[in-house]
Scaffold this motif. Structure first.
Motif, PDB file in Angstrom:
ATOM      1  N   LEU A 335       0.890  -1.250  -0.070  1.00  0.00           N
ATOM      2  CA  LEU A 335       0.088  -0.005   0.075  1.00  0.00           C
ATOM      3  C   LEU A 335       0.913   1.276   0.022  1.00  0.00           C
ATOM      4  O   LEU A 335       1.802   1.374   0.698  1.00  0.00           O
ATOM      5  N   GLN A 336       0.394   2.120  -1.057  1.00  0.00           N
ATOM      6  CA  GLN A 336       1.371   3.499  -0.948  1.00  0.00           C
ATOM      7  C   GLN A 336       0.441   4.297  -0.080  1.00  0.00           C
ATOM      8  O   GLN A 336      -0.681   4.390   0.346  1.00  0.00           O
ATOM      9  N   THR A 337       1.342   5.439   0.503  1.00  0.00           N
ATOM     10  CA  THR A 337       0.692   6.707   1.567  1.00  0.00           C
ATOM     11  C   THR A 337      -0.710   7.061   0.726  1.00  0.00           C
ATOM     12  O   THR A 337      -1.475   7.166   1.728  1.00  0.00           O
ATOM     13  N   GLU A 338      -0.739   7.248  -0.363  1.00  0.00           N
ATOM     14  CA  GLU A 338      -2.132   7.554  -1.017  1.00  0.00           C
ATOM     15  C   GLU A 338      -3.247   6.461  -0.655  1.00  0.00           C
ATOM     16  O   GLU A 338      -4.428   6.872  -0.329  1.00  0.00           O
ATOM     17  N   HIS A 339      -2.778   5.446  -0.896  1.00  0.00           N
ATOM     18  CA  HIS A 339      -4.009   4.191  -0.401  1.00  0.00           C
ATOM     19  C   HIS A 339      -4.335   4.413   1.063  1.00  0.00           C
ATOM     20  O   HIS A 339      -5.258   4.058   1.348  1.00  0.00           O
ATOM     21  N   GLU A 340      -3.311   4.215   1.799  1.00  0.00           N
ATOM     22  CA  GLU A 340      -3.450   4.284   3.187  1.00  0.00           C
ATOM     23  C   GLU A 340      -4.141   5.523   3.601  1.00  0.00           C
ATOM     24  O   GLU A 340      -5.020   5.278   4.609  1.00  0.00           O
ATOM     25  N   ARG A 341      -4.014   6.589   3.004  1.00  0.00           N
ATOM     26  CA  ARG A 341      -4.695   7.652   3.395  1.00  0.00           C
ATOM     27  C   ARG A 341      -6.133   7.652   2.934  1.00  0.00           C
ATOM     28  O   ARG A 341      -7.150   8.018   4.039  1.00  0.00           O
ATOM     29  N   TYR A 342      -6.437   7.245   1.997  1.00  0.00           N
ATOM     30  CA  TYR A 342      -7.736   6.944   1.711  1.00  0.00           C
ATOM     31  C   TYR A 342      -8.578   6.193   2.445  1.00  0.00           C
ATOM     32  O   TYR A 342      -9.701   6.403   2.978  1.00  0.00           O
ATOM     33  N   ILE A 343      -8.086   4.850   2.840  1.00  0.00           N
ATOM     34  CA  ILE A 343      -8.677   4.088   3.646  1.00  0.00           C
ATOM     35  C   ILE A 343      -8.922   4.801   5.116  1.00  0.00           C
ATOM     36  O   ILE A 343      -9.970   4.827   5.664  1.00  0.00           O
ATOM     37  N   THR A 344      -7.907   5.401   5.790  1.00  0.00           N
ATOM     38  CA  THR A 344      -8.204   5.903   7.069  1.00  0.00           C
ATOM     39  C   THR A 344      -8.780   7.246   7.194  1.00  0.00           C
ATOM     40  O   THR A 344      -9.500   7.433   8.040  1.00  0.00           O
ATOM     41  N   GLU A 345      -8.581   8.093   6.072  1.00  0.00           N
ATOM     42  CA  GLU A 345      -9.439   9.196   5.856  1.00  0.00           C
ATOM     43  C   GLU A 345     -10.696   9.152   5.461  1.00  0.00           C
ATOM     44  O   GLU A 345     -11.836   9.523   5.836  1.00  0.00           O
ATOM     45  N   LYS A 346     -10.967   8.760   4.062  1.00  0.00           N
ATOM     46  CA  LYS A 346     -12.007   8.714   3.588  1.00  0.00           C
ATOM     47  C   LYS A 346     -13.027   7.372   3.714  1.00  0.00           C
ATOM     48  O   LYS A 346     -14.354   7.781   3.991  1.00  0.00           O
ATOM     49  N   VAL A 347     -12.397   6.130   3.880  1.00  0.00           N
ATOM     50  CA  VAL A 347     -13.301   5.162   4.164  1.00  0.00           C
ATOM     51  C   VAL A 347     -13.731   5.160   5.817  1.00  0.00           C
ATOM     52  O   VAL A 347     -14.878   4.937   6.091  1.00  0.00           O
ATOM     53  N   LEU A 348     -12.605   5.085   6.571  1.00  0.00           N
ATOM     54  CA  LEU A 348     -13.002   5.027   8.192  1.00  0.00           C
ATOM     55  C   LEU A 348     -13.276   6.065   9.016  1.00  0.00           C
ATOM     56  O   LEU A 348     -13.701   6.119   9.871  1.00  0.00           O
ATOM     57  N   GLY A 349     -12.401   7.142   8.556  1.00  0.00           N
ATOM     58  CA  GLY A 349     -12.502   8.375   9.219  1.00  0.00           C
ATOM     59  C   GLY A 349     -11.719   8.285  10.849  1.00  0.00           C
ATOM     60  O   GLY A 349     -12.033   8.864  11.714  1.00  0.00           O
ATOM     61  N   LYS A 350     -11.033   7.391  10.801  1.00  0.00           N
ATOM     62  CA  LYS A 350     -10.189   6.861  12.185  1.00  0.00           C
ATOM     63  C   LYS A 350      -8.919   6.168  12.055  1.00  0.00           C
ATOM     64  O   LYS A 350      -8.874   5.719  10.870  1.00  0.00           O
ATOM     65  N   PRO A 351      -8.313   5.875  12.950  1.00  0.00           N
ATOM     66  CA  PRO A 351      -7.370   4.794  13.056  1.00  0.00           C
ATOM     67  C   PRO A 351      -7.687   3.696  12.683  1.00  0.00           C
ATOM     68  O   PRO A 351      -8.461   3.165  13.102  1.00  0.00           O
TER      69      PRO A 351
END
Ligand code: 4AD
Ligand code: MG
Length: 464
Positions: A335-351
């Motif tokens: 996973l690249q940072t862009e993927h990681e951030r999409y998941i934690t920011e856009k999909v889940l909104g939390k750690p």
């Protein structure tokens, strides 16, 4: 030293009202009216400055001219009074000044705001800004909170070596340690001779992680943690990578992946709770200057459960995402940072703990899952940053571990001691690494790792 710390006057002002005090510090701002002068002084004991109120009929013009330039170091005497304008605040009616160190007009911090980029060019002075005052204060408290958390839980603090002969992460991003000069090296008939002639008689480097030695300690002490500098010669020029960073690495005997995930989650919550309780001025400052909603974000993290998401499910989510990623998404790719951030920011909104990564993209020491394809590893991703923790259960089986090392072309002889832990009373065990600078970025909202260290070391830039 007869100084009263400025933080005392600001916090316990009522105990000082009417009393004569001496304070020392550096001038942060100054302004004058017809009859009065106002100087804000900071001595580093608090983020906030104390205001010195100067009656021009008491202090002469020549003295004022010497004590008002920004950056001037002063010793000041005066009487503490309640602030006229700031309710509940305190200031000092100053009448006696000693200039400890003059500060000429070429002092670079003349403006109220400077860009972070500019401040990086003056690391010896940027500590005198509110941003760095607040950052260093939070860094200190966060470090203390980390020790407090592990000590309260019965972990033993061990100091693993800084100079090592092994490559824990297997990525070859090691800074070499040598005493041989260019001239010496040129004289060597072979690479082998070259290393033999060096200080340790073999190739040595700066540690990328204390984990391997941490595992050794955990096999005797049960629960240990390290907290020290680690080094990576990663040539990645990103706002999140430094060549020298501090890492916290607990290692826990008898713990499996779900157990270490619990420890990681409670540690993060503990650190944030501690910072909110002990650095309220600093968090308020970062909220205003760096990240709107910071305090609410941190409160939310403390009070909600972190998500857990299987890597394979993460890949499915990313494939369905209505976003153009720069890097490809495919099972088996990291996973690249862009993927990681999409998941934690856009999909889940939390750690979120992403678990069970494909084994070939992860390090040799991770426990192989029964499916033969994945390892019992997890990265903790947080909004705004991406990965802040790399974590895994360790492979405790001698044969599986040595095979994973052979597959990666590692020289087993270099890891004899480490491997033999799997022969002498091997037990399940797990650990993780938290990057101190990464959690500081998360807590402060500062978006570049170069600005959460006193001096940052990054590829091509030895900040001086
Ligand atoms: O994921 P990493 O590479 O894991 C390890 O080193 C394991 N040996 C840890 C362990 O299990 N004991 O690094 C751990 C963390 C990352 O999640 C990140 O927060 C931080 O260290 N990190 C960096 N921080 C700043 N600059 C870099 N170049 C970093 N590389 C890793
Ligand atoms: Mg990692």
């Amino acid at each position: 030293m007869k100084n009263t710390n400025i933080c005392q006057i600001l916090k316990n002002g009522s105990a000082y009202v009417g009393k004569r005090v001496t304070v020392s510090g550096w001038v942060r701002t100054s302004r004058e009216s017809k009859t009065m002068a106002f100087i804000e002084l900071n001595d580093g004991t608090s983020l906030k400055h104390v205001q010195l109120v100067v009656d021009k009929s008491v202090v002469d013009e020549a003295t004022l001219e010497k004590v008002t330039p920004l950056g001037t170091a002063l010793e000041v005497e005066g009487v503490v009074v309640e602030s006229v304008v700031k309710k509940g605040g305190f200031e000092i009616n100053a009448d006696k000044f000693t200039v400890l160190g003059e500060c000429p007009p070429d002092y670079p911090l003349q403006k109220k705001y400077h860009t972070m980029e500019y401040l990086r060019t003056i690391p010896h002075l940027r500590v005198r800004t509110n941003t760095f005052n607040a950052m260093l204060r939070v860094r200190s408290k966060v470090s203390f909170a980390i020790h407090k958390f592990f000590q309260e839980q019965g972990f033993v603090y061990v100091h693993t070596p800084i100079i090592t002969g092994s490559d824990c992460e297997g990525a070859g991003e090691i800074f070499r340690v040598t005493t041989l000069s260019y001239e010496d090296a040129k004289k060597m008939p072979s690479e082998e001779e070259y290393y033999k002639a060096d200080f340790f008689g073999k190739r040595a480097g700066l540690t990328v992680s204390g984990q391997l030695e941490g595992e050794v300690a955990a096999m005797a002490m049960g629960k240990i943690y390290t907290f020290g500098p680690t080094f990576r010669a990663e040539n990645s020029n990103t706002p999140r990578h430094a060549a020298e960073f501090w890492q916290i690495e607990p290692e826990v005997a008898f713990a499996k992946l779900p157990d270490i995930i619990k420890i990681a989650e409670s540690m993060i919550k503990y650190i944030i709770r501690y910072t909110l309780d002990n650095c309220s001025d600093e968090i308020e400052f970062f909220e205003n200057a760096f990240e709107k909603g910071l305090k609410e974000k941190l409160e939310k993290v403390v009070n909600s459960d972190f998500a857990v998401l299987d890597y394979s499910d993460a890949i499915e989510i990313l494939k369905k995402a209505d976003v153009e990623f720069k890097f490809p998404v495919e099972w088996g790719l990291d996973l690249q940072t862009e993927h990681e951030r999409y998941i934690t920011e856009k999909v889940l909104g939390k750690p979120v703990f992403v678990t069970n990564y494909p084994k070939h993209i992860k390090a040799f020491y991770m426990k192989q899952n029964p499916d033969g394809k994945t390892v019992a590893a997890t990265d903790l991703l947080v909004p705004g940053i991406g990965e802040i923790i790399g974590c895994s259960e360790r492979e405790a089986d001698y044969d599986k571990l040595s095979q994973a090392m052979v597959e990666r072309g590692m020289n087993l002889d270099d890891y004899k001691g480490y491997l033999s832990l799997r022969r002498y009373g091997s037990v399940p065990h797990s650990g993780f690494g938290l990057g101190l600078e990464r959690i500081l970025m998360y807590i402060t909202g500062i978006s570049n790792i170069r600005d959460v260290e006193l001096y940052a070391r990054t590829a091509g830039d030895l900040m001086e």
